[in-house]
Write a protein that holds these residues in place. Structure first.
Motif, mmCIF file in Angstrom:
data_model
loop_
_atom_site.group_PDB
_atom_site.id
_atom_site.type_symbol
_atom_site.label_atom_id
_atom_site.label_comp_id
_atom_site.label_asym_id
_atom_site.label_seq_id
_atom_site.Cartn_x
_atom_site.Cartn_y
_atom_site.Cartn_z
ATOM 1 N N ASN A 7 8.891 10.529 -2.404
ATOM 2 C CA ASN A 7 9.951 10.109 -2.730
ATOM 3 C C ASN A 7 10.913 9.532 -1.515
ATOM 4 O O ASN A 7 12.115 9.223 -1.860
ATOM 5 C CB ASN A 7 10.810 11.447 -3.492
ATOM 6 C CG ASN A 7 11.059 12.650 -2.539
ATOM 7 O OD1 ASN A 7 10.564 12.328 -1.302
ATOM 8 N ND2 ASN A 7 11.016 13.622 -2.910
ATOM 9 N N GLU A 8 10.335 9.473 -0.417
ATOM 10 C CA GLU A 8 11.072 9.053 0.674
ATOM 11 C C GLU A 8 10.561 7.585 1.026
ATOM 12 O O GLU A 8 10.951 6.991 1.820
ATOM 13 C CB GLU A 8 10.750 9.861 1.884
ATOM 14 C CG GLU A 8 11.221 11.279 2.260
ATOM 15 C CD GLU A 8 10.891 11.952 3.298
ATOM 16 O OE1 GLU A 8 11.312 11.508 4.368
ATOM 17 O OE2 GLU A 8 10.286 13.214 3.143
ATOM 18 N N VAL B 244 0.901 -1.226 -0.013
ATOM 19 C CA VAL B 244 -0.057 -0.030 0.084
ATOM 20 C C VAL B 244 0.858 1.237 -0.234
ATOM 21 O O VAL B 244 0.613 2.275 -0.767
ATOM 22 C CB VAL B 244 -0.904 0.086 1.295
ATOM 23 C CG1 VAL B 244 -1.524 1.376 1.458
ATOM 24 C CG2 VAL B 244 -2.227 -1.112 1.064
ATOM 25 N N ASN B 245 2.032 1.258 0.861
ATOM 26 C CA ASN B 245 2.929 2.487 0.923
ATOM 27 C C ASN B 245 3.632 2.594 -0.308
ATOM 28 O O ASN B 245 3.581 4.098 -0.988
ATOM 29 C CB ASN B 245 3.856 2.350 2.146
ATOM 30 C CG ASN B 245 3.337 2.345 3.444
ATOM 31 O OD1 ASN B 245 2.051 2.603 3.467
ATOM 32 N ND2 ASN B 245 4.118 2.039 4.226
ATOM 33 N N LYS B 246 3.770 1.589 -1.143
ATOM 34 C CA LYS B 246 4.585 1.674 -2.423
ATOM 35 C C LYS B 246 3.442 2.401 -3.492
ATOM 36 O O LYS B 246 3.982 3.171 -4.412
ATOM 37 C CB LYS B 246 5.042 0.545 -3.017
ATOM 38 C CG LYS B 246 6.285 0.076 -2.224
ATOM 39 C CD LYS B 246 7.111 -1.089 -2.705
ATOM 40 C CE LYS B 246 8.368 -1.468 -1.875
ATOM 41 N NZ LYS B 246 8.987 -2.767 -2.314
ATOM 42 N N ALA B 247 2.175 1.754 -3.371
ATOM 43 C CA ALA B 247 1.158 2.195 -4.225
ATOM 44 C C ALA B 247 0.811 3.428 -4.086
ATOM 45 O O ALA B 247 0.761 4.632 -5.253
ATOM 46 C CB ALA B 247 -0.102 1.387 -3.892
ATOM 47 N N LEU B 248 0.788 4.242 -2.784
ATOM 48 C CA LEU B 248 0.870 5.488 -2.728
ATOM 49 C C LEU B 248 1.930 6.415 -3.359
ATOM 50 O O LEU B 248 1.808 7.557 -3.748
ATOM 51 C CB LEU B 248 0.531 5.930 -1.087
ATOM 52 C CG LEU B 248 -0.817 5.434 -0.465
ATOM 53 C CD1 LEU B 248 -0.734 5.897 1.004
ATOM 54 C CD2 LEU B 248 -1.846 6.590 -0.962
ATOM 55 N N PRO C 101 1.424 11.042 -0.023
ATOM 56 C CA PRO C 101 2.231 11.177 0.982
ATOM 57 C C PRO C 101 1.949 9.815 1.721
ATOM 58 O O PRO C 101 0.634 9.239 1.578
ATOM 59 C CB PRO C 101 1.775 12.353 2.060
ATOM 60 C CG PRO C 101 0.552 12.587 1.696
ATOM 61 C CD PRO C 101 0.424 12.296 -0.078
ATOM 62 N N VAL C 102 2.712 9.566 2.751
ATOM 63 C CA VAL C 102 2.580 8.278 3.432
ATOM 64 C C VAL C 102 2.762 8.483 4.952
ATOM 65 O O VAL C 102 3.523 8.910 5.343
ATOM 66 C CB VAL C 102 3.340 7.130 3.044
ATOM 67 C CG1 VAL C 102 2.973 6.181 3.987
ATOM 68 C CG2 VAL C 102 3.202 6.505 1.611
#
Length: 442
Positions: A270-271, A110-114, A120-121
């Protein structure tokens, strides 16, 4: 697979570094951010696809911290392919015969999808807000508190439920004052007048990172909520929202708070690197040999790419591990080595969250080993006990979790470091000599 090599000198330097004592903070880890339950019209493939898309949409809002994420280019494609991010799912049927779909999505996925849509995550380690909510209704004022331990209902119960449900939906840790505060008329007046300094003394023994003083009343045919913050999301003058109904009003309040927190703590796309990192706190590291044993085991695990020391406080070592795959898979690998004994986060915090309402339920369930539903813990509107007539259980090796939160950090430095992490902190006790015949993690 690349491994980071450390010398004994480096280990000794880490273990002998100085300890700085700082004041206490109460950040919490929100478990279940990536789990959700939605209504469906059946249990077929079409219902699974639609339910997964609905569920992923809710999770994207919860993890990004903003409802605007659903309007970003590329999100419709993510929702169309929501099933690919599922770790587990289960069709359930409640007592009224309604079908529901309970799902857990992979946090890393999910974080990579965002990140792929430049959203932002906001990580799982979040600040705890203590909300003092005064409601003026039908000519009288009352304080919204945690439930009466005796089970007695009050006119403020509907407001409490609304705040808990809205907070659960957005993944916002929320605490209310204990029921014993309901009869304090002087305190109620201080909250209504939004005299922060006067209320601070009443909050001194209640765990929180930020405090909100909220007053709610009818205004011009609508409901109005005005609040001031002390610490956390925002300081300064009063902010306000209006809505046609109490439920809509509370959702608007929680939405505003959540977006303010996310703007402060969420990391930019990008983080979110290809290789995720997680902090692992380990108690019982008393020597260079212990340090070498801990890092040696972790570096040898298949998902682990790199391990580095992040912090040391006495016998407690915090490591940062870079890994591949999902976090739950890493936890399963660690559980295979009985020298790592999983610990309840509450046992390493200075004290548990105050034993009132939802937080007490989470702590008591953890201590007793019982399962606690999201309704009991955080007032989730989507919580249904899996004891119903469930069918078609699909599990990719990872059990789903309910929405709960547990104490995270001992002090402000811990909390600040944790807020920078996208994933929940893992807690273990190092047991150098394996217990023969003991189940892993026990």
């Amino acid at each position: 697979m690349a491994r980071t090599v450390r010398t004994i000198a480096a280990a000794a330097l880490v273990l002998l570094s100085s300890i700085i004592t700082v004041s206490q903070a109460h950040a919490v880890t929100v478990a279940g951010l990536y789990s959700v339950e939605v209504p469906v019209a059946g249990s077929g493939p079409d219902q699974l696809a639609k339910g997964a898309a609905d569920g992923l949409g809710r999770v994207l809002v919860r993890v990004s911290g903003s409802r605007d994420v659903l309007n970003l280019d590329g999100v419709p494609s993510l929702l169309d392919d929501a099933e690919s991010l599922l770790l587990s799912y289960q069709f359930l049927r409640d007592d009224q015969g309604n079908d529901r779909l309970q799902m857990s999505f992979g946090a890393v996925g999910v974080n990579k999808a965002l990140a792929s849509v430049d959203a932002p995550v906001w990580g799982a380690n979040r600040p705890l807000t203590l909300a003092w909510v005064a409601v003026e209704e039908r000519g009288s004022r009352r304080l919204v508190t945690e439930g009466d331990p005796g089970g007695n209902e009050s006119p403020a119960d509907s407001w409490r439920a609304a705040f808990k449900e809205a907070a659960a939906d957005r993944g916002l840790p929320l605490a209310l004052p204990p029921a014993s505060a309901a009869g304090d008329r002087e305190l109620l007046s201080e909250i209504w007048g939004q005299f922060v300094s006067n209320v601070q003394s009443s909050a001194s023994n209640l765990s929180h990172d930020a405090m909100a003083l909220v007053r709610i009343n009818r205004s011009g045919g609508q409901w109005r909520a005005g609040w001031v913050f002390d610490g956390g999301a925002a300081n300064g003058g009063e902010q306000s929202v209006t809505a046609a109904t109490p439920g809509e009003l509370v959702k608007a309040v929680i939405d505003r708070w959540t977006e303010q927190y996310a703007s402060q703590y969420a990391v930019s796309a990008n983080e979110v690197g290809e290789s995720p990192q997680v902090d692992i706190v380990i108690d019982g590291v008393n020597s260079v040999a212990d340090y070498g044993g801990v890092t040696g085991v972790l570096e040898g695990l298949t998902p682990v790419q790199e391990v580095s020391a992040a912090r040391v406080k006495g016998s407690q070592l915090t490591l940062r591990a870079t890994f591949t795959g999902e976090l739950d898979q890493l936890k399963q690998y660690i559980a295979l080595d009985s020298r790592f004994v999983a610990m309840d986060p509450g046992s390493v915090a200075p004290k548990a969250l105050e034993k009132t309402g939802s937080q007490a339920a989470a702590k008591d369930a953890s201590e007793s080993g019982a399962e606690t539903s999201a309704n009991e813990v955080a007032g989730s509107p989507d919580a249904v006990s899996p004891s119903g007539n469930g069918a078609d259980v699909k599990d990719k090796g990872v059990a789903s979790t309910t929405f709960t939160y547990q104490p995270l950090a001992k002090d402000k430095a811990d909390a600040s470091q944790a807020f920078d992490s996208l994933y929940q902190v893992l807690y273990y006790r190092w047991q150098p000599a394996p217990n023969i015949g003991t189940e892993p993690g026990q």
